[in-house]
Write a protein that holds these residues in place. Structure first.
Motif, mmCIF file in Angstrom:
data_model
loop_
_atom_site.group_PDB
_atom_site.id
_atom_site.type_symbol
_atom_site.label_atom_id
_atom_site.label_comp_id
_atom_site.label_asym_id
_atom_site.label_seq_id
_atom_site.Cartn_x
_atom_site.Cartn_y
_atom_site.Cartn_z
ATOM 1 N N MET A 1 7.245 34.036 9.792
ATOM 2 C CA MET A 1 7.800 33.405 8.431
ATOM 3 C C MET A 1 8.357 31.780 8.787
ATOM 4 O O MET A 1 8.101 30.916 8.273
ATOM 5 C CB MET A 1 8.857 34.027 7.795
ATOM 6 C CG MET A 1 8.489 34.935 6.395
ATOM 7 S SD MET A 1 7.224 34.049 5.445
ATOM 8 C CE MET A 1 7.996 32.480 4.848
ATOM 9 N N GLU A 2 9.025 31.749 10.056
ATOM 10 C CA GLU A 2 9.751 30.767 10.439
ATOM 11 C C GLU A 2 9.843 30.591 11.924
ATOM 12 O O GLU A 2 10.228 31.600 12.581
ATOM 13 C CB GLU A 2 11.193 30.856 9.975
ATOM 14 C CG GLU A 2 11.340 30.318 8.741
ATOM 15 C CD GLU A 2 12.826 29.979 8.482
ATOM 16 O OE1 GLU A 2 13.146 29.148 7.798
ATOM 17 O OE2 GLU A 2 13.571 30.884 8.514
ATOM 18 N N SER A 3 9.337 29.527 12.587
ATOM 19 C CA SER A 3 9.515 29.344 13.991
ATOM 20 C C SER A 3 11.067 29.261 14.490
ATOM 21 O O SER A 3 11.730 28.579 13.661
ATOM 22 C CB SER A 3 8.597 28.212 14.648
ATOM 23 O OG SER A 3 8.931 27.035 14.063
ATOM 24 N N VAL B 1 0.924 31.925 17.361
ATOM 25 C CA VAL B 1 2.169 32.166 18.346
ATOM 26 C C VAL B 1 2.482 30.620 18.920
ATOM 27 O O VAL B 1 1.803 29.749 18.936
ATOM 28 C CB VAL B 1 2.065 32.992 19.279
ATOM 29 C CG1 VAL B 1 1.662 34.329 18.761
ATOM 30 C CG2 VAL B 1 0.974 32.449 20.366
ATOM 31 N N LYS B 2 3.673 30.469 18.900
ATOM 32 C CA LYS B 2 4.459 29.323 19.196
ATOM 33 C C LYS B 2 4.931 29.597 20.634
ATOM 34 O O LYS B 2 5.781 30.585 20.795
ATOM 35 C CB LYS B 2 5.243 28.840 18.322
ATOM 36 C CG LYS B 2 5.136 27.271 17.934
ATOM 37 C CD LYS B 2 6.095 26.830 16.981
ATOM 38 C CE LYS B 2 6.327 25.476 17.267
ATOM 39 N NZ LYS B 2 7.301 24.848 16.201
ATOM 40 N N PRO C 1 2.509 28.377 7.612
ATOM 41 C CA PRO C 1 1.678 29.549 7.098
ATOM 42 C C PRO C 1 0.923 29.305 5.701
ATOM 43 O O PRO C 1 -0.329 29.358 5.621
ATOM 44 C CB PRO C 1 2.396 31.073 7.155
ATOM 45 C CG PRO C 1 3.629 30.315 8.086
ATOM 46 C CD PRO C 1 3.837 28.969 7.782
ATOM 47 N N MET D 1 -0.697 25.749 18.976
ATOM 48 C CA MET D 1 -0.736 24.425 19.224
ATOM 49 C C MET D 1 0.612 24.063 19.822
ATOM 50 O O MET D 1 1.643 24.321 19.690
ATOM 51 C CB MET D 1 -0.806 23.729 17.711
ATOM 52 C CG MET D 1 -1.086 22.155 18.038
ATOM 53 S SD MET D 1 -0.823 21.333 16.344
ATOM 54 C CE MET D 1 0.625 20.665 16.393
ATOM 55 N N TYR E 1 11.374 25.782 12.299
ATOM 56 C CA TYR E 1 11.821 26.179 11.087
ATOM 57 C C TYR E 1 11.626 25.519 9.791
ATOM 58 O O TYR E 1 12.293 25.426 8.959
ATOM 59 C CB TYR E 1 13.008 26.992 11.294
ATOM 60 C CG TYR E 1 14.354 26.311 11.178
ATOM 61 C CD1 TYR E 1 15.009 25.707 10.025
ATOM 62 C CD2 TYR E 1 15.065 25.971 12.418
ATOM 63 C CE1 TYR E 1 16.179 25.130 10.059
ATOM 64 C CE2 TYR E 1 16.272 25.178 12.551
ATOM 65 C CZ TYR E 1 16.694 24.949 11.405
ATOM 66 O OH TYR E 1 18.022 23.996 11.408
ATOM 67 N N PHE F 1 -3.599 31.948 18.620
ATOM 68 C CA PHE F 1 -3.930 30.539 18.334
ATOM 69 C C PHE F 1 -2.715 29.636 18.525
ATOM 70 O O PHE F 1 -1.489 30.396 17.882
ATOM 71 C CB PHE F 1 -4.383 30.219 16.905
ATOM 72 C CG PHE F 1 -5.757 30.824 16.638
ATOM 73 C CD1 PHE F 1 -6.739 29.960 16.973
ATOM 74 C CD2 PHE F 1 -5.719 31.971 16.609
ATOM 75 C CE1 PHE F 1 -8.216 30.486 17.088
ATOM 76 C CE2 PHE F 1 -7.348 32.513 16.422
ATOM 77 C CZ PHE F 1 -8.482 31.661 16.610
HETATM 78 N N1 AMP Z 1 2.453 25.016 16.995
HETATM 79 C C1 AMP Z 1 2.011 25.929 16.525
HETATM 80 N N2 AMP Z 1 1.313 26.858 17.152
HETATM 81 C C2 AMP Z 1 0.984 28.220 16.579
HETATM 82 N N3 AMP Z 1 1.472 28.979 15.371
HETATM 83 C C3 AMP Z 1 2.466 28.092 14.908
HETATM 84 C C4 AMP Z 1 2.860 26.553 15.152
HETATM 85 N N4 AMP Z 1 3.531 26.088 14.514
HETATM 86 C C5 AMP Z 1 3.985 27.225 13.426
HETATM 87 N N5 AMP Z 1 3.322 28.143 13.632
HETATM 88 C C6 AMP Z 1 3.134 29.573 13.075
HETATM 89 O O1 AMP Z 1 3.987 29.139 11.587
HETATM 90 C C7 AMP Z 1 4.807 30.175 11.852
HETATM 91 C C8 AMP Z 1 6.226 29.471 10.922
HETATM 92 O O2 AMP Z 1 6.501 28.185 11.614
HETATM 93 P P1 AMP Z 1 7.231 27.067 10.978
HETATM 94 O O3 AMP Z 1 6.513 26.507 9.786
HETATM 95 O O4 AMP Z 1 7.186 25.911 12.054
HETATM 96 O O5 AMP Z 1 8.613 27.569 10.572
HETATM 97 C C9 AMP Z 1 5.409 30.380 13.238
HETATM 98 O O6 AMP Z 1 6.073 31.602 13.168
HETATM 99 C C10 AMP Z 1 3.863 30.707 13.857
HETATM 100 O O7 AMP Z 1 3.437 31.766 13.626
#
Ligand code: AMP
Ligand code: FAD
Lengths: 315, 252
Positions: free
Chosen positions: B117-119, B7-8, B128, B61, B123, B59
């Motif tokens: 899938m995407e924050s 989670v973010k 993952p 970061m 994003y 978890f």
């Molecule tokens: N800094 C972070 N801490 C925890 N989970 C992350 C983080 N960045 C990405 N994720 C996980 O990866 C998914 C996709 O993120 P992203 O690749 O940034 O679009 C998010 O929905 C989170 O579940």
């Protein structure tokens, strides 16, 4: 220099996204395609026509392609070299790109709309809903891995000759493997959303699945395709394959009609390239009006039926 | 089952994002919120944990700040959280993020990893997939309708034209799309309990991961906004303006 393009087979042909990438890749020199799917002479001809000189063909059968494709691509890149690898925005593109980047320990630049190779490799991408452009210089040793936005480049056949095709074995990926047990195609009516000249999309403001029917009817009258926001997909009014936006499809029609759509940045990024945008929304402050060529502040339940009536009269 | 959910914490999306003019990173306030997309992953994790009498560990970061977003996630019912907060990780790319999260998850042990899938703010939509390669597990992406039975996980994976049913052995990683389940609202009891749930904090060196730099941002510029056109109030005849515009665009 040699550019590589990842191509997934969709319904028997190379994905539209991979043909778009070939337009860009061939401007950098020879192009090698890594092709995932059944494969056929027709596919090789299409790839050759778009500028591919060599094709590596992986047929994963019923295995989920991401892990075997990433493993195989990593090996080939090592033996053949290749300065840049381009991926589209498709689901499998993203899965393979991510796994490959981790396997090679290389950065992956995503959301690219342009790539410049004149002085090292520099990638332009858009962030924050397409409001800011970021230029990123890749400093890691090649290959540079780049995932692009859909429709960043236009697919164009140049009439190249048939490429050399090399079939590659499916590597054993051990515990990273997964199996595709069933495949389902959701029937959509009318023209293809990503290729249609007119797209009529509906948002949450239509109120219900029944309310969405007028969007279907308007699209039919204009021989257009039907789209929707994530809100209506989440509500189950239309299937996911109708979704336009950051996590859905990117469309660039002649005319885009947004019915009761607020204009959230994640929606706009998938349709702002349309030539003419018409928006109907009852809220004068809806963000969609900021990008509309014609904005109507009004009730969809009044304006759309009137429009349908007028179009029927002309027919 | 031991379930790890990534989670973010992100700046409130309702506020406009500001970029630091020097290094172009998003400026992160002390109070951040839980990324809405992650609520779906948490919900799926909680449902699977309830079925299997398992645990859900979060978890994350990034700068911990006031932990507001993490407490929101714990209040939904997660058991504990592991945070990786380290000055040297500022401005990390997706690969460093994936390496850090994977190392923390591997250290803790897991049967299933769940991510979005995407924050909303990053994003890149590739963290993952990168984690699945590092952890050497299948990546069940674009997942909905998740079922776990006899050590196997089966999902429906959205594709461009429909969906496919994909099955794999545990351990595995799921990347879920929004809208697949209805995330639960924290109860009052949940919110109270969240205050005393364990939150561990680690650094990059605790995990033995060194951030690598393989890309540098050379510039950030405003994209020229699309010029807005005419906006008119409907007084009964606005549809005629639409007909006119359709004629001009030569689609009728
Ligand atoms: N800094 C972070 N801490 C925890 N989970 C992350 C983080 N960045 C990405 N994720 C996980 O990866 C998914 C996709 O993120 P992203 O690749 O940034 O679009 C998010 O929905 C989170 O579940
Ligand atoms: C990571 C992430 C990815 C996302 N990806 C996407 C994506 O790919 N595509 C996408 O669309 N969204 C996406 N979203 C969601 C997006 O943020 C919005 O929530 C969504 O686009 C809103 O859909 P909407 O416009 O239908 O609904 P709303 O925002 O609820 O807007 C409904 C509109 O209808 C108007 N209205 C109501 N009644 C009437 C009426 N009778 N007549 C006229 N107007 C009326 C209202 O004024 C309002 O403006 C994403 C979000 C996140 C966080």
């Amino acid at each position: 220099m040699t550019a590589w393009v990842f191509a997934e087979e969709i319904e028997g042909s190379p994905s539209e996204g991979s043909l778009e990438l070939l337009s860009k890749a061939r401007s950098h020199g020879d192009v090698t395609v890594f092709y995932v799917g059944d494969g056929s002479d027709a596919s090789w001809t299409t790839l050759g026509n778009h500028g591919a000189t060599k094709v590596y063909h992986l047929d994963p059968g019923d295995s989920l392609p991401s892990a075997p494709a990433a493993a195989s691509l990593a090996d080939l890149l090592e033996s053949d070299g290749g300065e840049v690898v381009l991926f589209g925005a498709g689901n499998t593109d993203r899965d393979v790109a991510g796994r490959l980047a981790a396997r090679l320990g290389k950065p992956l630049v995503a959301g690219a709309i342009d790539i410049d190779a004149t002085d090292g490799i520099s990638v332009t991408s858009e962030i924050l809903g397409g409001t800011k452009a970021v230029a990123t210089a890749i400093t890691a040793a090649s290959p540079a891995l780049v995932a692009t936005r859909p429709k960043a480049f236009a697919a164009e056949a140049v009439g190249g000759s048939a490429p050399e095709v090399v079939s590659v074995p499916v590597p054993d990926v051990g515990r990273s493997g997964a199996v595709i047990v069933e495949r389902h195609v959701e029937a959509s009516v009318g023209p293809d959303l990503e290729a249609a000249a007119v797209v009529v999309s509906g948002g949450r403001g239509l109120g219900s699945a029944e309310g969405f029917e007028m969007v279907d009817e308007l699209a039919r009258l204009l021989e257009g395709a039907v789209g929707g926001t994530r809100a209506v997909v989440d509500a189950g009014w239309v299937p996911y394959s109708y979704q336009v936006g950051q996590t859905g499809k990117t469309v660039k029609p002649n005319v885009y009609i947004a019915c009761a759509i607020s204009g959230a940045m994640q929606h706009v990024v998938g349709m702002k390239g349309s030539s003419t945008i018409i928006a109907i929304n009852k809220d004068p402050d809806a963000p969609i009006f900021a990008i509309a060529d014609l904005g109507i502040v009004g009730d969809v339940h009044t304006v759309v039926p009137q429009l349908i009536g007028a179009l029927k009269e002309r027919a | 089952m031991n379930i790890a959910v990534c989670v973010k914490q992100i700046p409130d999306p309702a506020a406009l994002y500001e970029l630091d003019s020097e290094n172009h990173w998003v400026i992160r306030p002390n109070d951040q919120v839980l990324d809405d997309t992650d609520r779906f992953g948490i919900e799926i994790g909680l449902q699977l944990a309830e079925e299997s009498e398992g645990t859900v560990t979060l978890f994350s970061m990034g700068p911990s700040g006031s932990l507001q977003g993490i407490r929101q996630a714990l209040a939904m019912g997660a058991d504990k959280a592991v945070l990786i907060d380290d000055e040297i990780l500022k401005g990390s790319d997706a690969l460093t993020t994936a390496q850090i999260l994977s190392a923390a998850i591997a250290k803790e042990g897991f049967d299933l990893v769940v991510a979005g899938m995407e924050s909303t703010d990053g994003y890149t939509g590739t963290v993952p997939q990168m984690m699945s390669e590092i952890l050497d597990v299948p990546c069940l992406s674009f997942a909905r309708n998740v079922e776990v039975e006899d050590g196997n996980v089966t999902i429906e994976r959205q594709t461009a034209s429909g969906y496919e049913v994909v099955s794999a052995k545990l351990p595995a990683l799921l990347a879920v799309t929004a809208g697949v389940v209805e995330p639960r609202y924290p109860t009052f009891k949940g919110i109270m309990q969240a205050k005393s749930k364990p939150v561990d904090t680690l650094t990059a060196s605790d995990l033995g991961v060194e951030p690598h730099i393989g890309q540098t941002i050379s510039s950030v510029t405003d994209v020229e906004a699309r010029a807005s056109g005419t906006v008119i109030e409907d007084e009964g005849e606005a549809y005629l303006k639409i007909v006119e515009t359709l004629e001009q665009a030569k689609v009728i």
